[in-house]
Design a protein around this motif. Structure first.
Motif, PDB file in Angstrom:
ATOM      1  N   TRP A 152       0.848  -1.190   0.000  1.00 26.02           N
ATOM      2  CA  TRP A 152       0.000   0.000   0.000  1.00 26.02           C
ATOM      3  C   TRP A 152       0.878   1.231   0.000  1.00 26.02           C
ATOM      4  CZ3 TRP A 152      -0.606   3.560   4.122  1.00 26.02           C
ATOM      5  CH2 TRP A 152       0.020   3.191   5.319  1.00 26.02           C
ATOM      6  N   ASN A 179       1.709   5.009   0.808  1.00 28.69           N
ATOM      7  CA  ASN A 179       1.444   6.101   1.727  1.00 28.69           C
ATOM      8  C   ASN A 179       1.549   7.394   0.932  1.00 28.69           C
ATOM      9  OD1 ASN A 179       1.536   8.063   3.718  1.00 28.69           O
ATOM     10  ND2 ASN A 179       2.557   6.682   5.154  1.00 28.69           N
ATOM     11  N   GLU A 180       0.388   7.933   0.588  1.00 28.26           N
ATOM     12  CA  GLU A 180       0.382   9.055  -0.355  1.00 28.26           C
ATOM     13  C   GLU A 180       0.975  10.312   0.253  1.00 28.26           C
ATOM     14  OE1 GLU A 180      -3.575   9.332  -1.856  1.00 28.26           O
ATOM     15  OE2 GLU A 180      -3.537   7.279  -2.616  1.00 28.26           O
ATOM     16  N   GLY A 181       1.036  10.380   1.549  1.00 31.15           N
ATOM     17  CA  GLY A 181       1.648  11.551   2.159  1.00 31.15           C
ATOM     18  C   GLY A 181       3.157  11.549   2.023  1.00 31.15           C
ATOM     19  N   LEU A 182       3.740  10.367   1.910  1.00 29.39           N
ATOM     20  CA  LEU A 182       5.187  10.280   1.823  1.00 29.39           C
ATOM     21  C   LEU A 182       5.682  10.210   0.388  1.00 29.39           C
ATOM     22  CD1 LEU A 182       6.047   7.704   4.622  1.00 29.39           C
ATOM     23  CD2 LEU A 182       6.292  10.161   4.696  1.00 29.39           C
ATOM     24  N   TYR A 207       6.924  10.515  -3.158  1.00 32.75           N
ATOM     25  CA  TYR A 207       7.376  11.682  -3.926  1.00 32.75           C
ATOM     26  C   TYR A 207       6.403  12.020  -5.039  1.00 32.75           C
ATOM     27  CZ  TYR A 207      11.975  11.800  -1.723  1.00 32.75           C
ATOM     28  OH  TYR A 207      12.998  11.929  -0.827  1.00 32.75           O
ATOM     29  N   HIS A 259      12.276   6.815  -0.828  1.00 32.88           N
ATOM     30  CA  HIS A 259      11.919   7.670   0.293  1.00 32.88           C
ATOM     31  C   HIS A 259      12.220   6.932   1.602  1.00 32.88           C
ATOM     32  CE1 HIS A 259       9.616  10.251   2.957  1.00 32.88           C
ATOM     33  NE2 HIS A 259       9.639  11.152   1.990  1.00 32.88           N
ATOM     34  N   PRO A 304      11.147   7.356   5.692  1.00 38.72           N
ATOM     35  CA  PRO A 304      10.693   5.968   5.660  1.00 38.72           C
ATOM     36  C   PRO A 304       9.950   5.633   4.358  1.00 38.72           C
ATOM     37  CG  PRO A 304       9.543   7.227   7.360  1.00 38.72           C
ATOM     38  CD  PRO A 304      10.495   8.140   6.733  1.00 38.72           C
ATOM     39  N   GLN A 305       9.941   4.380   4.044  1.00 41.73           N
ATOM     40  CA  GLN A 305       9.392   3.932   2.774  1.00 41.73           C
ATOM     41  C   GLN A 305       7.950   4.394   2.579  1.00 41.73           C
ATOM     42  OE1 GLN A 305      11.675   2.309   4.287  1.00 41.73           O
ATOM     43  NE2 GLN A 305      12.940   1.251   2.779  1.00 41.73           N
TER      44      GLN A 305
END
Lengths: 502, 204
Positions: B134, B136-139, B141, B189, B191-192
């Motif tokens: 999944w 994490n759209e906040g992290l 790029y 990124h 954390p991943q």
């Protein structure tokens, strides 16, 4: 015969030591390819050595990589030439834990079972590394007694039936806990497991510690305690082989010397060979055969009736199991560094060891990445105690990051005052970044999410230096407890006469 | 004389009975301890074809063969500090080394802990479900206006399990994702931004 047995024993140990090396070397060979020149710069010296050895030994074959797949495992379950053979106790534990029988595992365990039916505890006497080590241990003990200290060391003999209790305890725990427990108790499994862990560069487990404790006990207080009185594998193999066709037997025409009975004295597992030829205990270690002054006892095909003999039972094995369980909550931890960056950053930039911690508290998924800015050499660091924490909080229901107010508190476990950081919003993208000075200690890192939905979660952050004091303490405690139990369980009637020291 | 023998025999029998009862009791307590410490912890990514949850820890005999046959050496083993039910069971930390889906571990496993799976991409796509990725759209790029797309090139089933949308934004097809973790390993990124949620995560 005895030379053959020694060859078998040390050959088995050599094979078991080699197997993980071959597997790892094969994997490295596959990863780097034949004749690679960059292995030395990319791999650790140990990996380079394994790669080179594998390339040297197996590089000439047509398919060197497939070869390493044919050899795997250890005593518990071994793959030789592509055939997997498993320990009967692995089968038992698996069947009890899952309450199923897995047919391939049963087929794999058939060979040891058939060998046990035909020859009894031949695995113990001829292959098991624990017996090999403990035989040497017993020899060393005798040498100590005769040549060095000139005192007879105490000889506590736990009753042979203790093995039934160990087996019973194993069966009950395996069934109820849903985990095959035998693999954790048996030292020959533990030793192989530890060797595997060493080869693969991880931790070392409980096995070596257990073995050292066992050797110490057998040296000081109770010779051949494990193989005689505790080993459930020996019991199962012996029971399977009660009607065995191959074993020790008296020579048809020779007679014993008057009042000799040396065979019973040298037997490591407490058998009286000339009177009880088909006991569960005999592991064909050849001691009586080689010691017999008139060559009455020989190894060969046997006929005759099995005799049973009775001994009392003590609570020794229960205590043993409990001591094991108490000790098993400890283990030597390797320096696990989680959350390693990719592209070989660990190798190239080892100055930033990183811990990654994760916590889930519905609906949030929280990831904390902590850098210790001190690097590998604390004395050279400009900011030796600084830790940088990157905190990411994601609402897993909406799959959106949390970007509201957050409070982070580092509460040292030793009761010193806490350090608190407050954030109105993430500092960069969606990551909260906090740099705090944290000395070596254990911390409770509490994250308070202050906007809706409010949550609070505490994560354990361990920055304390690794120490092994508890390893030593648990070993001492185990030795103490076991010695007490053994002394309580001494069955003095069965103390054999020992050769005089002078 | 005979009565003395009789008494002695009774004494032996009584001691045996006590020992057996004490063993049974001790084992029950120990088993209860093992069970209670098996409270749900953070689930880990198991090798392909693995049973889930407590079925796996019951079936695994901890023979370490999956780990030693693994050519990418991605299979690691849990330690005793994770509890007796978890100790020495295999797991994969995709950020360190991800599974290359060679299926050798499933073939060598002597028990049913790992179900044998043929090394065929189509079979693997249907049979293997180690977990689900999944994003994490906040992290990520790409979701933050910096075009990346590295995970797409790491995925063994590109366009099926992971497709790139506008601005190289990764979108996971949860049904097609086998959970091998190559995207997590490739993510640049930290954390991943893309992670594997292990299939063995049993709701508590």
């Amino acid at each position: 015969m005895n030379i053959m047995r020694r060859l078998c024993q040390w050959g088995a140990i050599a094979i078991i030591l080699l197997l993980p090396l071959i597997s790892r070397g094969g994997a490295l060979y596959q990863a780097f390819g034949p004749g690679a020149t960059h292995v030395k710069s990319l791999a650790t010296p140990w990996e380079y050595f394994l790669y080179k050895s594998y390339a040297f030994s197996f590089g000439r074959f047509d398919d060197p990589v497939a070869l390493s797949d044919q050899f795997n495992g250890g005593y518990w379950s071994i793959t030789l030439f592509g055939v997997t053979i498993s320990d009967p106790l692995a089968l038992l534990g698996h069947a009890l834990a899952g309450l199923t029988i897995h047919w391939p595992l049963l087929v794999g365990a058939l060979m040891p079972i058939i060998i046990a039916v035909l020859m009894g505890r031949v695995f113990c006497g001829w292959i098991c590394p624990v017996n090999t080590i403990l035989e040497l241990n017993a020899k060393f003990r005798r040498w100590l007694e005769r040549k060095l200290i000139h005192i007879r060391l105490p000889t506590a003999l736990a009753p042979l039936q203790s093995r039934y209790l160990v087996l019973l305890a194993g069966i009950i725990i395996s069934t109820i806990a849903g985990v095959g427990i035998f693999g954790f108790i048996l030292p020959y499994v533990g030793l192989v497991r530890d060797w595997h862990l060493v080869v693969y560069g991880g931790a070392f487990g409980f096995g070596v510690l257990f073995m050292v404790v066992l050797m110490a006990i057998e040296l000081v207080a109770a010779p051949r305690l494990w193989c005689r009185s505790l080993c459930p594998t020996g019991l199962v193999l012996g029971l399977l082989g009660r009607k065995r066709l191959f074993g020790i037997k008296p020579h048809p025409s020779r007679d014993c010397l008057q009042g000799c009975h040396l065979c019973a004295k040298v037997c490591p597992v407490g058998v009286d060979p000339i009177n009880q030829l088909k006991t569960e205990e005999c592991m064909m270690c050849n001691a009586c055969v080689t010691q017999c002054p008139s060559d009455v006892i020989t190894l060969g095909l046997t006929t005759g009736q099995a005799k049973r003999h009775s001994h009392s039972v003590t609570a020794l094995s229960i205590a043993f199991a409990l001591v094991f369980l108490a000790g098993s909550s400890f283990e030597a931890k390797s320096h696990h560094i989680k959350g390693l960056p990719h592209y070989g950053y660990l190798e190239n930039y080892p100055q930033t060891p990183t811990f990654e911690l994760q916590a889930t508290i519905a609906p949030y998924d929280i990831i904390v990445v902590t850098y210790l800015l001190e690097g590998l050499d604390k004395s050279l660091a400009a900011t030796p105690d600084d830790a940088m924490s990157y905190v990411t909080i994601t609402n897993k229901e909406t799959r959106k990051p949390y970007t509201g107010r957050l409070e982070i508190e580092f509460q040292p476990k030793n009761g010193s005052s806490a350090t608190t950081r407050f954030f109105l919003e993430p500092l960069e993208e969606t990551v909260y970044r906090s740099r705090v000075t944290l000395s070596a200690n254990s911390y409770d890192m509490t994250l308070r999410i202050l906007d809706e939905p409010q949550r609070q979660v505490t994560i354990h952050l361990d920055l304390s230096p690794g120490s092994n004091w508890w390893l030593i303490a648990s070993a001492l405690a185990a030795i103490g407890a076991l010695s007490t139990v053994i002394l309580l369980g001494v069955n003095r009637r069965h103390r054999p006469a020992r050769p005089r020291t002078q | 004389m005979s009565s003395k023998d009789h008494n002695a025999e009774n004494g032996v029998k009584r001691r045996e009975a006590i020992a057996i009862a004490a063993t049974a009791l001790g084992s029950l307590i120990a088993a209860a301890m093992v069970r209670s410490e098996a409270a749900p912890k953070k689930a880990v990514l198991r090798p392909p074809g693995a049973l889930l949850g407590s079925d796996f820890s019951a079936a695994c005999i901890r023979c370490f063969q999956c780990g030693s046959v693994c050519p990418s050496q991605c299979i690691q083993f849990r330690s005793l500090s994770d509890g007796l039910t978890e100790a020495y069971t295999p797991y994969i930390e995709p950020r360190e080394i991800a599974c290359i889906l060679c299926m050798k571990c499933t073939e060598i496993c002597p028990t049913d802990a790992l179900t044998p799976i043929t090394n065929d991409p189509e079979v693997i796509a249907t049979e293997v479900k180690m977990g689900t990725a999944w994003v994490n759209e906040g992290l990520c790029y790409s979701f933050n206006d910096r075009i990346c797309g590295v995970c797409y090139y790491a995925c063994p089933y590109p366009d099926e399990a992971l497709r790139l949308g506008e601005g190289a934004r990764p979108y996971i097809n949860e049904d097609a994702c086998v959970g091998c973790g190559n995207c997590e390993r490739a993510c640049i990124h930290l954390p991943q931004a893309v992670r594997i949620e292990p299939a063995s995560e049993v709701p508590s």
